[in-house]
Scaffold this active site. Sequence first.
Site, PDB file in Angstrom:
ATOM      1  N   GLU A  51      29.031 -24.695 -18.934  1.00  0.00           N
ATOM      2  CA  GLU A  51      27.810 -24.689 -19.764  1.00  0.00           C
ATOM      3  C   GLU A  51      28.240 -24.912 -21.204  1.00  0.00           C
ATOM      4  OE1 GLU A  51      24.830 -21.611 -19.444  1.00  0.00           O
ATOM      5  OE2 GLU A  51      25.270 -21.354 -17.317  1.00  0.00           O
TER       6      GLU A  51
ATOM      7  N   GLU B 243      28.137 -15.991 -15.416  1.00  0.00           N
ATOM      8  CA  GLU B 243      28.194 -15.122 -16.615  1.00  0.00           C
ATOM      9  C   GLU B 243      28.164 -13.643 -16.255  1.00  0.00           C
ATOM     10  OE1 GLU B 243      25.234 -16.361 -19.508  1.00  0.00           O
ATOM     11  OE2 GLU B 243      26.419 -18.129 -20.019  1.00  0.00           O
TER      12      GLU B 243
ATOM     13  N   GLU C 263      19.064 -25.794 -13.687  1.00  0.00           N
ATOM     14  CA  GLU C 263      18.753 -24.423 -13.292  1.00  0.00           C
ATOM     15  C   GLU C 263      17.276 -24.327 -12.937  1.00  0.00           C
ATOM     16  OE1 GLU C 263      20.007 -21.522 -16.164  1.00  0.00           O
ATOM     17  OE2 GLU C 263      19.152 -19.841 -15.035  1.00  0.00           O
TER      18      GLU C 263
END
Length: 503
Positions: A291, A172, A26
Amino acid sequence: MRSTVTIHRDYTISVIDPRLYGSFIEHMGRAVYTGIYEPDHPTADEDGMRQDVADLVRELDVPVVRYPGGNFVSAYNWEDGIGPKEDRPVRLDLAWHTSESNQVGIHEFSKWCDSVGTEMMLAINLGTRGLNEARNFLEYVNHPGGSEWSDLRRKNGREAPWNVKLWCLGNEMDGPWQTGHKTAHEYGRLAYETAKAMRSFDKSLELVVCGSSSATMPTYPEWEATVLDHTYEEVDYISLHMYLDNYEKDTAGYLAKSLTLDRYIETVAGIITYIKAKKRSKKDVYISFDEWNVWYHSKKRDEATLAGEKGWPFAPPLLEDDYNFEDVLQVGCILNTFINRADVVKIACLAQLVNVIAPIMTEPGGAAWRQTIFYPYYFASRFGRGTALKLAVDCPTYHVDNIGEVPMLDVSAVHNEKDGYIALFAVNRSSTETIDLDVVLQGYMPGSVIDDQVISHPDINITNTASKPDNVRPEAAADATISDGRLTAALAPLSYRFIRVKL
Ligand code: AHR
């Protein structure tokens, strides 16, 4: 303490999708800047990529890397990361309260992926943006040429399309912390329309819709049912995330937490089955556990940066968990869970890969080293390819409130048909008892033990550091033996074990 595992050649779980051993990078903290990319570093190549880090990534044989977020992607403009570097804008990243220089974008990242031998798994922004930007990005990345966005890619130096197959529809989106957070209905509609448009471009894309950020979310598991109700026919995977911790400083309770991961997978697999039946659908949807990790060591340290007390720094240290020996056992149990659920979990990404809750750590301008958790990930990724085997395990258990009976032995096994071996990954959760392991290999002709590695340490809190990178590392264990079609080994208390048997 005696434990028996029975394996039969005909009792299999599933062929493992190699992407079960994926990872994640990320644009946050020092994952990209001073992680994979540091032009002034002594090992940097002509693209500014650290070769000491690239070597460690190659060692892990990572099949797929999710990019560029994470929470970051929910306010990211992918166009900021293309074109001449000097023209790229500096943006404020709202997710992590930092500044993003955009010196690395899709071109630099894809080149790095090629050099370390991994595939890209790209996430699109469904927080602040939507269908239109997603289709433009897809055209830029995957269309050969002759259209505005594909020609811009060619002008920017990349003639051939990247042909990225795997795309995440946001990140998310159930989390109130997400920039552009949505309700399940709002997100489900947007994800469906975006997926439909992306499939109009290319039917063979593999699309991942957001499930829950953790099994503790108040919207779980209704979120999965609602989102899949909207999107089932247009998506291939539902994404799940989970991070485990040991704030209680209770090893037995901590190591039991991988059972909650197993239940999370089981519940979502049930929801997939329910929606499939409800829709009278012929297609399958699987889980992308994109994740997962242990995450808690660094949380206190990060509070000031996340609260904005440090302004808008470029690439500050964030989520730099220093993993200890205890975490080796947890990561071993998590990987076993994925192997044992390989029928429904097809993709999983260790979050993340470098510096940010990562198996690889770096110092700016200095060393790169393997964290303790590097090793169970290494063994699973390198040797856990093939067919996951169904194991009948008979072992003592212990009780943990809110979880129940926890097996002392956590184990998975993989048959690699290509190279002709069975790999066994085991964790002894007991802090006092050795496990006398007896593995019955029915229907196989076991040859010899070709690998027998143990990770153990008297101090569960010990970590690897730049100056002491080998505090925790695998060592040869010499007692695994084959006799009369059985594998026997003594697993020391609180130890991780990797055994490979040639067939
Ligand atoms: O991996 C760190 C963060 O954890 C990601 O940005 C986010 O998706 C999750 O909450």
